[in-house]
Design an enzyme around this catalytic site. Structure first.
Site, short mmCIF file in Angstrom:
data_model
loop_
_atom_site.label_atom_id
_atom_site.label_comp_id
_atom_site.label_asym_id
_atom_site.label_seq_id
_atom_site.Cartn_x
_atom_site.Cartn_y
_atom_site.Cartn_z
N GLU A 66 -15.34 11.44 -1.58
CA GLU A 66 -16.46 10.64 -1.08
C GLU A 66 -17.65 10.72 -2.03
O GLU A 66 -18.32 9.71 -2.29
CB GLU A 66 -16.86 11.14 0.31
CG GLU A 66 -18.01 10.38 0.94
CD GLU A 66 -18.37 10.93 2.31
OE1 GLU A 66 -19.02 10.21 3.09
OE2 GLU A 66 -18.00 12.08 2.62
N ASN A 110 2.69 -7.42 8.02
CA ASN A 110 2.65 -8.77 7.46
C ASN A 110 4.10 -9.23 7.30
O ASN A 110 4.75 -8.96 6.30
CB ASN A 110 1.93 -8.78 6.12
CG ASN A 110 0.47 -8.40 6.26
OD1 ASN A 110 -0.25 -8.93 7.09
ND2 ASN A 110 0.00 -7.46 5.45
N ASP A 154 -12.14 -1.00 7.44
CA ASP A 154 -10.76 -0.96 6.94
C ASP A 154 -10.48 0.34 6.19
O ASP A 154 -10.40 0.34 4.97
CB ASP A 154 -10.50 -2.16 6.04
CG ASP A 154 -9.02 -2.35 5.71
OD1 ASP A 154 -8.19 -1.66 6.32
OD2 ASP A 154 -8.71 -3.17 4.83
N GLU A 160 -4.72 4.17 0.66
CA GLU A 160 -5.07 2.90 0.04
C GLU A 160 -6.46 2.94 -0.61
O GLU A 160 -6.63 2.55 -1.76
CB GLU A 160 -5.01 1.78 1.07
CG GLU A 160 -5.45 0.43 0.54
CD GLU A 160 -5.44 -0.64 1.61
OE1 GLU A 160 -5.86 -1.77 1.32
OE2 GLU A 160 -5.01 -0.35 2.75
N ARG A 204 0.84 -1.21 0.00
CA ARG A 204 0.00 0.00 0.00
C ARG A 204 0.87 1.25 0.00
O ARG A 204 0.55 2.25 0.65
CB ARG A 204 -0.97 0.02 1.18
CG ARG A 204 -1.75 -1.26 1.38
CD ARG A 204 -2.47 -1.71 0.13
NE ARG A 204 -3.22 -2.95 0.36
CZ ARG A 204 -3.79 -3.67 -0.62
NH1 ARG A 204 -3.67 -3.28 -1.88
NH2 ARG A 204 -4.46 -4.77 -0.34
N GLU A 239 -5.86 -12.10 8.85
CA GLU A 239 -5.53 -12.21 7.43
C GLU A 239 -4.36 -13.17 7.21
O GLU A 239 -3.37 -12.83 6.56
CB GLU A 239 -5.27 -10.83 6.84
CG GLU A 239 -6.50 -9.92 6.92
CD GLU A 239 -6.32 -8.55 6.31
OE1 GLU A 239 -7.33 -7.95 5.92
OE2 GLU A 239 -5.16 -8.08 6.24
#
Length: 678
Positions: free
Chosen positions: A510, A201, A364, A392, A160, A285
């Site tokens: 938005e 991660n 998220d 992201e 990201r 995840e």
């Protein structure tokens, strides 16, 4: 010094010189000058030479000169300063005083890092032209932990990341360069005091960052950042005892596992005495965690936290835990409820140096979500508010999307956990529940691009994050005005146009993407560009459940009961579509397309209208930016102009894709007769 990259708001040669304060910088006294104050000396020297074109002279004792700058620890000053409030460990004093026959501008703090933060405040006020003869400031950070989370991989890529490759890593090696130091300077100038170097991660070579093969180089990075008051942290795998220790288990209740973590912590601190600690993403995840051993999240966190405790290290444990293998036909399981259901029963069970890091919303990092009910739900647990500076889901630093307006809404949100006045900013500063190890973390938006953030105007997000972490009560208008002046200049048209563009950009994004809390509608995987059903039948639990007659998820007391995780009055407010804030209407409610909104128009007509309106705002931004051509250097002007043109094209694509999707679903045309493709 020649660089292949720019220095954002620290680009003093490009500063708009409205200051008349050069007389303070000719003579500078550094009290009790030691090796750690070397950075203070360097920063003052760089600024004086680049901004005023003067060479300052440095001394180590009071002078008989008429005016000079005096810098040092409070306890090393040659006289006592009279101030009306306490100075915290990272706080500082900036005060003009008379001493004997001299006018002295005093910059002082209890620690070297506090003085560094003060130096950047002095530089900022000097550039902005403030009369330093009248300054009388005590500034203390309101949040203890003010951190960036880098999602950098050791191969040099950034998960990201939208501003080039990693500053820290390349080809499974650690990079230490002049840019490392300049990055530390940038972060310290905003008030950041912690940085996680690598991706949550943790994969492949990154598993070994806490091994002796990498620790000497990690220590070099730590030394550079420590010079600027910033501690480094590392993301680690919960299964490290297996991957690195040769154990056959990572069970947090195993004595062998506990011993391994203790020995590993001792080893790391032998290389890095000021190491901040670990960040862990567990049971999330496909990352390993305590669940596989039948243990809960607190048990998983505490075994690592206790290993760090003797060294005053922190264990930061992400609350981003949910069922990521959901069956789309299952309409009872609600991803939004997961974090609260998992962590609320464990409130009070986490170690004192363990901190639960909670994403601002229950899903998220969408452009619009309600605040996570864990804020206000956890009363006996240290908490960090996690925000995403990297864009992201908000345009990936191709689109202008200033996130300060989103973050300010979150910080000001009143949870009513202890009655009125229980805002999130008061929870993470320790006021509401008395927890001392709290703060904010932002997923970084920086890389090795020439301007650090890919989009020149995305620098405003990094600046704003740091300033809100220092003082969440500060106004966005004040924060933005300072950034614009420091970065581009003080010309009135600059201030007017850029302020308007930035303050309205999040709403515009938005409107032309996913209004009313819909979220997601993106291409799977890379998350860029419109795809109204991209995740609709996936296992990630990210559904809007649109059919021909209705859209939205019923999260009320009659649906998934997510609203019941909030304190009153929010339970009742969110439970009723008539009282629910319209910007979150489809997050909490499933409604027919002909549902009448407060403006008298149907839900579907409002969706159509907003998508056209959002594009019109970007057209306005393009015009406003073009008006700034006389005031901005050609390189930066062209870079932003190109980004805005791409954003305009993308906004039109979003408008047409989403409007067409709903037209095909419903067969209901736009009442204004605008082009929507059949």
């Amino acid at each position: 010094m020649s660089r292949e990259y720019e220095m954002a708001w620290l680009e003093y040669r490009n500063a708009y010189r409205i200051s008349q304060n050069d007389d303070w910088f000719h003579s500078i006294v550094l009290c009790d000058e030691n090796e750690e104050l070397r950075v203070v000396r360097e920063e003052l020297k760089i600024f004086a030479e680049e901004f005023f074109q003067i060479k300052p002279r440095f001394y180590n004792k009071p002078l008989k000169k008429r005016k000079y700058l005096l810098v040092g620890r409070i306890d090393a000053l040659p006289f006592e300063l009279k101030i009306d409030q306490d100075v915290h460990q990272e706080g500082f004093i900036l005060k003009s005083v008379r001493f004997k026959e001299s006018s002295i501008l005093v910059l002082a703090g209890p620690s070297n890092s506090s003085i560094i933060y003060g130096v950047y405040e002095l530089i900022k006020r000097t550039i902005l032209g403030e009369d330093l003869n009248q300054v009388n400031l005590v500034s203390n950070p309101k949040l203890r932990l003010r951190m960036l989370n880098h999602w950098d991989n050791l191969d040099g890529t950034i998960e990201r990341g939208y501003a080039g490759n990693s500053i820290f890593f390349k080809d499974d090696s650690i990079v230490v360069s002049n840019r490392t130091k300049d990055y530390a300077r940038l972060l310290a100038s905003t008030g950041i005091n912690g940085i996680v170097l690598n991706n949550v991660n943790v994969r492949k070579a990154a598993l070994k960052l806490i091994e002796k093969d990498y620790l000497p180089k990690v220590a070099k990075l730590a030394h550079i950042f420590n010079d600027y008051g910033i501690k480094i942290f590392l993301s680690v795998s919960f299964a490290s005892p297996i991957h690195l220790g040769g154990l056959n288990t990572a069970d947090p209740l195993s004595s062998l596992v506990a011993k391994w973590w203790r020995e590993k912590a001792k080893e790391i601190y032998s290389y890095i005495p000021n190491f901040g600690g670990f960040l862990v993403k567990a049971d999330s995840e496909f990352n390993p965690g305590p669940h596989v051993y039948g243990r809960n999240q607190a048990q998983g966190a505490n075994v690592i936290a206790k290993a760090l405790e003797p060294f005053d290290g922190y264990l930061i444990w992400r609350a981003f835990v949910y069922n990521c293998m959901q069956d789309w036909r299952d309409q009872e399981t609600d991803r939004a409820k997961a974090a609260y259901e998992i962590f609320k029963p464990l409130d009070g069970e986490f170690a004192e140096n363990a901190i639960v890091q909670i994403k601002y919303g229950p899903m998220d990092f969408q452009i619009r979500e309600p605040v996570s009910p864990l804020f206000g739900g956890l009363e006996k647990t240290n908490q960090i508010l996690e925000l995403q500076i990297t864009q992201e889901y908000t345009g990936q630093q191709i689109h202008l999307c200033y996130l300060g307006t989103l973050w300010k809404e979150i910080l000001d949100f009143d949870t009513y956990a202890k009655g009125e006045g229980s805002q999130i900013k008061r929870i993470i500063d320790g006021t509401v529940f008395g927890m001392k190890n709290c703060g904010m973390a932002g997923v970084a938006n920086t890389g090795d691009s020439v301007n650090w953030t890919g989009h020149d105007l995305a620098q405003a997000n990094l600046w704003t994050f740091g300033k809100l972490a220092w003082n969440p009560d500060d106004s966005l208008q004040h924060i933005l005005e300072e950034w614009i002046k420091l970065t581009f200049g003080s010309e009135k048209t600059l201030l007017k146009n850029l302020s308007h563009m930035l303050m309205n950009s999040r709403k515009a994004y938005e409107e032309y993407t996913t209004p009313y809390g819909l979220g997601w509608m993106v291409n799977p995987g890379h998350h860029y560009g419109p795809n109204p059903e991209g995740y609709e039948y996936s296992h990630w639990g990210t559904y809007h459940r649109a059919n021909w007659e209705a859209i939205g998820v019923d999260r009320t007391s009659k649906g998934t009961k997510f609203t019941q995780q909030y304190h009153s009055p929010w339970r009742k407010v969110y439970d009723d579509p008539n009282s629910c804030p319209e910007e979150l209407l489809l997050f909490f409610h499933r409604l027919r397309y002909d549902y009448k909104m407060k403006n008298g128009k149907t839900l579907l007509q409002n969706i159509y209208d907003l998508h056209f309106k959002g594009v019109e705002k970007i057209e306005e931004f393009v015009k406003l930016w073009n008006e700034l051509s006389p005031f901005i250097d050609e390189k930066r002007f062209t870079r932003v102009k190109d980004k805005l043109q791409t954003q305009l094209e993308n906004a039109k694509e979003w408008r047409d894709a989403v409007n067409t999707y709903f037209y095909r679903k419903t067969g209901i045309p736009d009442e204004r007769g605008r082009v929507i493709y059949p």
